[in-house]
Design a protein around this motif. Structure first.
Motif, PDB file in Angstrom:
ATOM      1  N   GLU A  42      70.929  59.154  77.862  1.00  0.00           N
ATOM      2  CA  GLU A  42      69.619  59.804  77.800  1.00  0.00           C
ATOM      3  C   GLU A  42      69.838  61.303  77.987  1.00  0.00           C
ATOM      4  N   VAL A  43      69.307  62.078  77.045  1.00  0.00           N
ATOM      5  CA  VAL A  43      69.550  63.522  77.056  1.00  0.00           C
ATOM      6  C   VAL A  43      68.222  64.271  77.040  1.00  0.00           C
ATOM      7  N   GLU A  44      68.288  65.555  77.344  1.00  0.00           N
ATOM      8  CA  GLU A  44      67.086  66.381  77.347  1.00  0.00           C
ATOM      9  C   GLU A  44      66.639  66.679  75.922  1.00  0.00           C
ATOM     10  N   ASN A  45      65.374  67.018  75.771  1.00  0.00           N
ATOM     11  CA  ASN A  45      64.843  67.386  74.465  1.00  0.00           C
ATOM     12  C   ASN A  45      65.539  68.648  73.961  1.00  0.00           C
ATOM     13  N   GLY A  46      65.827  68.679  72.658  1.00  0.00           N
ATOM     14  CA  GLY A  46      66.469  69.842  72.075  1.00  0.00           C
ATOM     15  C   GLY A  46      67.974  69.803  72.087  1.00  0.00           C
ATOM     16  N   VAL A  47      68.567  68.806  72.713  1.00  0.00           N
ATOM     17  CA  VAL A  47      70.022  68.677  72.761  1.00  0.00           C
ATOM     18  C   VAL A  47      70.540  68.223  71.403  1.00  0.00           C
ATOM     19  N   THR A  48      71.715  68.711  71.025  1.00  0.00           N
ATOM     20  CA  THR A  48      72.308  68.297  69.753  1.00  0.00           C
ATOM     21  C   THR A  48      73.092  67.001  69.917  1.00  0.00           C
ATOM     22  N   VAL A  49      73.435  66.405  68.791  1.00  0.00           N
ATOM     23  CA  VAL A  49      74.233  65.184  68.810  1.00  0.00           C
ATOM     24  C   VAL A  49      75.597  65.455  69.442  1.00  0.00           C
ATOM     25  N   LEU A  50      76.169  66.625  69.185  1.00  0.00           N
ATOM     26  CA  LEU A  50      77.460  66.972  69.778  1.00  0.00           C
ATOM     27  C   LEU A  50      77.371  66.981  71.302  1.00  0.00           C
ATOM     28  N   GLN A  51      76.317  67.563  71.845  1.00  0.00           N
ATOM     29  CA  GLN A  51      76.141  67.580  73.294  1.00  0.00           C
ATOM     30  C   GLN A  51      75.900  66.181  73.843  1.00  0.00           C
ATOM     31  N   ALA A  52      75.200  65.355  73.078  1.00  0.00           N
ATOM     32  CA  ALA A  52      74.993  63.965  73.497  1.00  0.00           C
ATOM     33  C   ALA A  52      76.319  63.211  73.520  1.00  0.00           C
ATOM     34  N   CYS A  53      77.182  63.494  72.558  1.00  0.00           N
ATOM     35  CA  CYS A  53      78.508  62.860  72.539  1.00  0.00           C
ATOM     36  C   CYS A  53      79.311  63.266  73.775  1.00  0.00           C
ATOM     37  N   GLU A  54      79.198  64.522  74.179  1.00  0.00           N
ATOM     38  CA  GLU A  54      79.890  64.970  75.386  1.00  0.00           C
ATOM     39  C   GLU A  54      79.364  64.236  76.612  1.00  0.00           C
ATOM     40  N   GLU A  55      78.057  64.002  76.659  1.00  0.00           N
ATOM     41  CA  GLU A  55      77.473  63.249  77.780  1.00  0.00           C
ATOM     42  C   GLU A  55      78.053  61.838  77.843  1.00  0.00           C
ATOM     43  N   ALA A  56      78.371  61.285  76.674  1.00  0.00           N
ATOM     44  CA  ALA A  56      78.926  59.929  76.613  1.00  0.00           C
ATOM     45  C   ALA A  56      80.451  59.928  76.685  1.00  0.00           C
ATOM     46  N   ASN A  57      81.052  61.102  76.972  1.00  0.00           N
ATOM     47  CA  ASN A  57      82.508  61.245  77.082  1.00  0.00           C
ATOM     48  C   ASN A  57      83.235  60.913  75.786  1.00  0.00           C
ATOM     49  N   ALA A  58      82.570  61.176  74.657  1.00  0.00           N
ATOM     50  CA  ALA A  58      83.211  60.994  73.358  1.00  0.00           C
ATOM     51  C   ALA A  58      83.808  62.326  72.920  1.00  0.00           C
TER      52      ALA A  58
END
Length: 687
Positions: free
Chosen positions: A12-28
């Motif tokens: 779960e990520v904040e609004n406006g976050v990119t897919v790349l940043q979401a991948c970092e949150e998931a340790n990808a």
């Protein structure tokens, strides 16, 4: 907030976050070249391609906003082939000069070619060549290596605010260049070296001197200004080879000034590496015992009223504490750490701190700058102001010299008359401050080092109180210091005792003969001509102005050669660590003073750095709270008096020659010559 799945992991990520940043949150692990979290999104390199379900083709994750319900894959065969194809294209024209490239061992292209590339290429055409560009004495260019990520272009435009790099041409004829082939003029230009993911932009002074695996890396802090930027010092043996930035979100983010980055050659030039004693008008090399005996003989034959001590701009807390303890034990009250004569007192701590904190700049919604040029006095802090300004809703007014700060400003007036108008509400900018929710005032040393500095301080405080800049949950009254040692000295109370003389009084008394023993702790930014009649002890690192008039010289360690504390302009206590050992007989300040106290007969009550710090923390508990900022809601000011009508002038006239290390640096001299400052070799003692 959107929820999406990355390689089977739901995040779960904040609004406006990119897919790349979401991948970092998931340790990808997603490779990238053009993307940088502090710069705008360009989407140039396409290395960050990922597969998103229901998308007809791989997607550049840096430019795709994360949406609820997305299912992202970063390890599929499609993604693998896409990345290999992108890497193959990137390497079509890239030269095979890794063995002689300064980026070797720290190159993103090298690392990602190994991790995500292939071991052959289908392209046999000749590689294109691009002419190198001249970007000044700091940045070395080999533009054939450039992969057009445009990080450097976006940095100078968005962060530095000096848009001097751009792209010309299209397709394979595209080139990154400076406009009109001119040198970079930003005080932050060296950061493009760190940003460049290949070897196109590298450090010119560091070129061909060392490989990264040869260097011993030490995390410490910078003392070239009062910001206290987090840095990493890389050394080989006794020699410092380069200085790099460290991440500190609250202070410098990940930027450092050019002076911080390239000062390192001054650490080994014109160094004092043995004690000296003046005999028959000439200095001769001496032993420590001879130097101490000469000092002790003079100290014992002089009354305390005729003795004085001055601490310089680079002095550490431990050195100033030991010197103060020694002077107090001798009954000396003529002490001062305010070389420039700033009218700041050691009473109320909030009256001389950057109370909103550096990170707090991003919360301000109106700014008044008084007698300061933060672009030269604190370039990294100025970049933070520009960052807030670029977000909109930050009117900036200047009282003092009208200078280019890299963002839009309104020049309100040149001096105290304008300040009075803002204070009494007759100036239009007073209303701007009053309607702001979190107004901020930055008071510079250019306004405080004058004879009427106390009155200016009182008037600025009056403006802060009337505009609501000081409240229960916001303190926008800020003093911007230019010296790394200043806040620590004021915290220690390294100021005149009862009946003691300040810096101006000490110098005048020395000139008239009323003071005949002066101890300089790295103090060079003073009028040393007034000390010719006095017996001068200079404890410092370089053969600068103070050493030229000294009767005894005690060689000391620089900030990279000792473990020590400094306090930055916002009151943050920071620990500096030793990266190399001092040359010859040079020693740490506190150790020299402890040994001297024995000979004088006033032995200091500590035998180690740990014991000194224990005594320091007991007397001043806030020094034990490392890397924290605590701001008082109330600020007080002494009796102000009246202000002169003379316009404010900024404290720093030459960015590249502000201290002994800088004046010993050939790199800084080259910069001064290139950018039209003082002549190389000038002492800069009035800077």
């Amino acid at each position: 907030m959107p929820k999406l799945t990355v390689d089977g992991v739901e995040v779960e990520v904040e609004n406006g976050v990119t897919v790349l940043q979401a991948c970092e949150e998931a340790n990808a692990d997603v490779p990238r070249f053009c993307y940088h979290e502090r710069l705008s999104i360009a989407g140039n390199c396409r290395m960050c391609l990922v597969e998103i379900e229901k998308s007809p083709k791989p997607v550049a994750s840096c430019a795709m906003p994360a949406a609820d319900g997305m299912v992202v894959h970063t390890k599929t065969e499609t993604v693998k082939r896409a990345r290999e194809g992108v890497m193959e294209f990137l390497l079509i024209n890239h030269p095979l000069d890794c063995p002689i490239c300064d980026q070797g061992g720290e190159c993103d292209l090298q690392d990602q070619a190994m991790a995500f590339g292939v071991d052959n290429s289908r392209f046999d055409e000749n590689k294109r060549a691009v002419e190198d560009k001249e970007m000044g004495p700091l940045v070395k260019t080999i533009m054939t290596r450039c992969i057009h990520c445009t990080r450097c272009v976006r940095f100078v435009q968005e962060v530095a605010g000096v848009p001097e790099i751009g792209a010309i041409g299209r397709g394979e004829d595209m080139e990154i260049t400076t406009y009109l082939e001119k040198s970079l003029t930003s005080e932050l230009s060296g950061n493009v070296i760190d940003l460049c993911p290949v070897g196109a932009l590298t450090s010119k002074p560091y070129a061909f001197t060392a490989r990264p695996w040869e260097l011993r890396k030490t995390e410490t802090i910078d003392v070239m200004d009062a910001v206290g930027s987090a840095i990493r010092v890389d050394a080989r043996g006794k020699e410092v080879m380069r200085v790099m930035p460290r991440l500190n979100e609250d202070v410098n983010e990940e930027w450092i000034s050019d002076k911080t980055r390239f000062i390192w050659d001054g650490l080994k030039s014109q160094r004092l590496d043995r004690p000296y004693v003046r005999e028959n008008g000439k200095l001769r090399a001496a032993s420590w015992n001879e130097a101490f005996e000469a000092i002790a003989a003079k100290a014992k034959s002089t009354t305390p009223e005729k003795m004085a001590a001055i601490a310089g701009d680079l002095a550490c807390v431990e050195g100033m504490s030991a010197l103060k303890d020694l002077m107090v034990s001798l009954g000396v009250t003529n002490l001062d750490c305010r070389q420039d004569g700033t009218k700041l007192n050691a009473g109320d701590r909030a009256s001389y701190l950057f109370n909103s904190s550096i990170a707090g700049i991003e919360d301000a919604d109106a700014l008044l700058i008084i007698g300061s040029n933060p672009r030269t006095e604190a370039p990294v802090l100025n970049a933070r102001i520009r960052k807030r300004w670029s977000q909109g809703g930050l009117p900036v007014g200047i009282v003092g010299e009208d200078v280019d700060l890299t963002y839009e400003t309104e020049h309100l007036g040149a001096g105290p008359q304008t300040l009075k108008e803002i204070a009494d509400g007759s100036h239009s900018f007073a209303r701007v401050l009053e309607v702001a929710e979190r107004p901020m005032i930055i008071l510079g040393q250019g306004a405080l080092t004058r004879a009427d500095g106390a009155a200016v301080h009182a008037t600025a405080l009056q403006i802060a109180e009337k505009s609501g800049a000081i409240s229960a949950n916001w303190n926008g009254f800020n003093v911007l210091h230019t010296a790394a040692a200043r806040v620590g000295g004021l915290d220690l109370g390294f100021v005149p005792g009862e009946g003691g003389k300040d810096i101006a009084g000490i110098l005048d008394a020395a000139a008239s003969g009323d003071v005949d023993f002066v101890f300089l702790l790295g103090a060079d930014e003073i009028d040393t001509s007034k000390l010719e009649k006095a017996f001068v002890v200079y404890q410092g690192t370089h053969g600068d102005a103070g050493a030229h008039v000294a009767d005894v010289i005690l060689p000391a360690a620089t900030y990279t050669e000792k473990s020590a504390l400094w306090v930055n302009t916002e009151g943050r206590v920071q620990m500096g660590r030793r990266a190399a050992f001092p040359p010859g007989d040079a020693r740490e300040d506190w150790a020299i003073l402890r040994a001297l106290s024995d000979v004088i007969g006033q032995t200091l009550p500590y035998d180690s750095l740990q014991q000194l710090r224990a005594a320091l923390f007991e007397a001043h508990p806030h020094f034990a709270a490392f890397d924290t900022v605590s701001s008082a809601a109330s600020v007080t000011s002494g009796p102000g008096g009246s202000m002169d009508d003379v316009p404010f002038s900024n404290a720093i006239t030459d960015f590249y020659f502000t201290n002994p290390i800088a004046r010993a640096s050939k790199i800084m001299a080259d910069c001064a010559a290139t950018y039209g400052n003082k002549e190389a070799g000038a002492t800069g003692t009035n800077g």
